[in-house]
Write an enzyme that holds these catalytic residues in place. Sequence first.
Site, PDB file in Angstrom:
ATOM      1  N   ASP A 160       0.827  -1.211  -0.165  1.00 27.89           N
ATOM      2  CA  ASP A 160       0.160  -0.021   0.261  1.00 27.89           C
ATOM      3  C   ASP A 160       0.520   0.981   0.038  1.00 27.89           C
ATOM      4  OD1 ASP A 160      -2.623  -2.099   0.463  1.00 27.89           O
ATOM      5  OD2 ASP A 160      -1.292  -2.220   2.614  1.00 27.89           O
ATOM      6  N   HIS A 188      -4.852  -3.107   6.595  1.00 23.19           N
ATOM      7  CA  HIS A 188      -4.489  -3.453   4.977  1.00 23.19           C
ATOM      8  C   HIS A 188      -5.776  -3.618   4.121  1.00 23.19           C
ATOM      9  CE1 HIS A 188      -2.766  -4.549   0.789  1.00 23.19           C
ATOM     10  NE2 HIS A 188      -3.674  -5.822   1.202  1.00 23.19           N
TER      11      HIS A 188
HETATM   12  P1  NAD Z   1      -2.240 -18.635  -4.648  1.00 26.32           P
HETATM   13  O1  NAD Z   1      -3.613 -19.478  -4.247  1.00 26.32           O
HETATM   14  O2  NAD Z   1      -1.512 -18.361  -5.438  1.00 26.32           O
HETATM   15  O3  NAD Z   1      -1.204 -19.809  -3.533  1.00 26.32           O
HETATM   16  C1  NAD Z   1      -1.916 -19.567  -2.673  1.00 26.32           C
HETATM   17  C2  NAD Z   1      -0.452 -20.578  -2.041  1.00 26.32           C
HETATM   18  O4  NAD Z   1      -0.749 -20.854  -0.258  1.00 26.32           O
HETATM   19  C3  NAD Z   1      -1.270 -22.070  -2.856  1.00 26.32           C
HETATM   20  O5  NAD Z   1      -0.240 -22.727  -3.408  1.00 26.32           O
HETATM   21  C4  NAD Z   1      -1.677 -22.808  -1.698  1.00 26.32           C
HETATM   22  O6  NAD Z   1      -1.158 -24.193  -2.365  1.00 26.32           O
HETATM   23  C5  NAD Z   1      -0.837 -22.604  -0.712  1.00 26.32           C
HETATM   24  N1  NAD Z   1      -1.532 -22.648   0.748  1.00 26.32           N
HETATM   25  C6  NAD Z   1      -3.169 -22.573   0.902  1.00 26.32           C
HETATM   26  N2  NAD Z   1      -3.110 -23.082   3.085  1.00 26.32           N
HETATM   27  C7  NAD Z   1      -1.628 -23.006   2.499  1.00 26.32           C
HETATM   28  C8  NAD Z   1      -1.737 -23.805   4.330  1.00 26.32           C
HETATM   29  N3  NAD Z   1      -2.407 -23.798   5.227  1.00 26.32           N
HETATM   30  N4  NAD Z   1      -0.456 -23.772   4.560  1.00 26.32           N
HETATM   31  C9  NAD Z   1       0.873 -23.640   3.535  1.00 26.32           C
HETATM   32  N5  NAD Z   1       0.261 -23.613   2.229  1.00 26.32           N
HETATM   33  C10 NAD Z   1      -0.975 -23.348   2.177  1.00 26.32           C
HETATM   34  O7  NAD Z   1      -2.609 -16.908  -3.548  1.00 26.32           O
HETATM   35  P2  NAD Z   1      -1.491 -16.249  -3.931  1.00 26.32           P
HETATM   36  O8  NAD Z   1      -1.786 -14.920  -4.713  1.00 26.32           O
HETATM   37  O9  NAD Z   1       0.077 -16.659  -3.829  1.00 26.32           O
HETATM   38  O10 NAD Z   1      -1.679 -14.993  -2.385  1.00 26.32           O
HETATM   39  C11 NAD Z   1      -1.625 -15.773  -1.139  1.00 26.32           C
HETATM   40  C12 NAD Z   1      -2.554 -14.669   0.095  1.00 26.32           C
HETATM   41  O11 NAD Z   1      -1.884 -13.300  -0.214  1.00 26.32           O
HETATM   42  C13 NAD Z   1      -3.819 -14.336  -0.862  1.00 26.32           C
HETATM   43  O12 NAD Z   1      -4.792 -14.515   0.645  1.00 26.32           O
HETATM   44  C14 NAD Z   1      -3.725 -12.819  -0.788  1.00 26.32           C
HETATM   45  O13 NAD Z   1      -5.181 -12.161  -0.429  1.00 26.32           O
HETATM   46  C15 NAD Z   1      -2.785 -12.154  -0.352  1.00 26.32           C
HETATM   47  N6  NAD Z   1      -2.478 -10.929  -0.302  1.00 26.32           N
HETATM   48  C16 NAD Z   1      -1.662 -10.194  -0.110  1.00 26.32           C
HETATM   49  C17 NAD Z   1      -0.939  -8.576  -0.284  1.00 26.32           C
HETATM   50  C18 NAD Z   1      -0.898  -7.815   1.301  1.00 26.32           C
HETATM   51  O14 NAD Z   1      -0.743  -6.743   0.166  1.00 26.32           O
HETATM   52  N7  NAD Z   1      -0.951  -8.188   1.955  1.00 26.32           N
HETATM   53  C19 NAD Z   1      -0.683  -8.346  -1.438  1.00 26.32           C
HETATM   54  C20 NAD Z   1      -1.146 -10.079  -2.497  1.00 26.32           C
HETATM   55  C21 NAD Z   1      -1.763 -10.922  -1.936  1.00 26.32           C
HETATM   56  C1  LMR Z   2      -3.782  -6.320  -2.408  1.00 29.77           C
HETATM   57  O1  LMR Z   2      -3.905  -5.182  -2.412  1.00 29.77           O
HETATM   58  O2  LMR Z   2      -3.222  -6.301  -4.353  1.00 29.77           O
HETATM   59  C2  LMR Z   2      -3.855  -7.874  -1.945  1.00 29.77           C
HETATM   60  O3  LMR Z   2      -4.231  -7.865  -1.017  1.00 29.77           O
HETATM   61  C3  LMR Z   2      -4.312  -8.666  -2.851  1.00 29.77           C
HETATM   62  C4  LMR Z   2      -6.446  -7.838  -2.648  1.00 29.77           C
HETATM   63  O4  LMR Z   2      -7.260  -9.269  -2.659  1.00 29.77           O
HETATM   64  O5  LMR Z   2      -5.928  -7.238  -2.888  1.00 29.77           O
END
Ligand code: NAD
Ligand code: LMR
Length: 329
Positions: A160, A188
Amino acid sequence: MSKAPIRVAVTGAAGQIGYSLLFPIAAGHVFGPEQPVILQLLELPVALGALDGVRMELDDCAFPLLADVITTSEAETAFGDADLALLVGSKPRGPGMLRADLIRSNGPIFTGQGKALDAAASENVKVVVVGNPCNTNCLIARHQAKRTNARNYTAMTRLDQNRARNQIAKKAGLAVGDVNRLVVWGNHSQTMYPDFTNGFIGDRKVTDLITDTEWLNGEFIDTVQQRGKAIIDARGKSSAASAAWAALDHARDWFRPTPAGEWVSMAVPSDGSYGVPEGLIFSFPCTVDADGEYHIVQGVELDAASKARIAASAEELVGERDAVKDLLV
Ligand code: NAD
Ligand code: LMR
């Protein structure tokens, strides 16, 4: 390799963020060109095949700093003696969802992983929760911290901050690298507050250089608050490379002293600063000292509108905390 390797645990390592995250760590982006690392990668059993492919690719990069790669579906193995834990593994939201809608499906993951971290990681492990809703997932994991340092449970709002800096630089027509002290407060979520009132571009206040207050109070804040949704709408998937990059920024900036005059956004356990209820995982302006300890910047001047936005985000986090009460026992 002369130095002892730093152990970095990454959950969800075969996911889209994981795929963007691991290679720069192995290349030295977080700890510098002299520091070996061991990657300890956790995945669900169903994704271990894919994770093995990622491990092969890591091998094929022949990174001189990569001392070892461990792949596992056992959380305690992945967190064993970890110095840094990047908790990514969890479901991302889809179109039409809020991040908070993930709380009941993702929250319980962080109970188990919090327990495993506390059992197996280094006592001073630095934890960065990325999986959404990241502030409250961090709260859940931290609740299990009995042996590990509970101060070190943080969530990621650096994406952010990076988004906010870019919007401000574009509007001002100046270099993004000159935008500083532009931090994000709160959750967030759509209530986060990118605080332009304390931001600088070079040595000038953002508000001196950008006098379009309607844009600052309207489109700017909305764009940052809604950027995650905009990316999901455009890509059909949530942000990945930019999220991974922000996690790297968060980690790197926690392992080095913050350059003089700069602030970084970190969602950390509130100590009551700025009226935020103690214990909530709240994004504050922070600095990191030479020992790798973060500090919430004190004495930041906030106008009435900023205070109201910060209070609203804290209130939202209180609601999220109430919604996971059963995971905090
Ligand atoms: P994704 O689905 O591509 O990958 C997630 C991975 O986690 C998968 O490979 C899955 O098998 C694995 N997984 C699920 N449960 C699990 C567990 N209990 N233990 C271990 N591995 C597990 O998702 P992504 O795009 O990589 O996003 C992951 C997370 O990050 C989501 O919750 C997304 O919303 C979050 N995210 C946060 C931010 C932020 O700014 N804070 C930004 C982007 C994404
Ligand atoms: C983001 O800010 O891009 C991540 O938290 C993914 C989402 O769900 O917005």
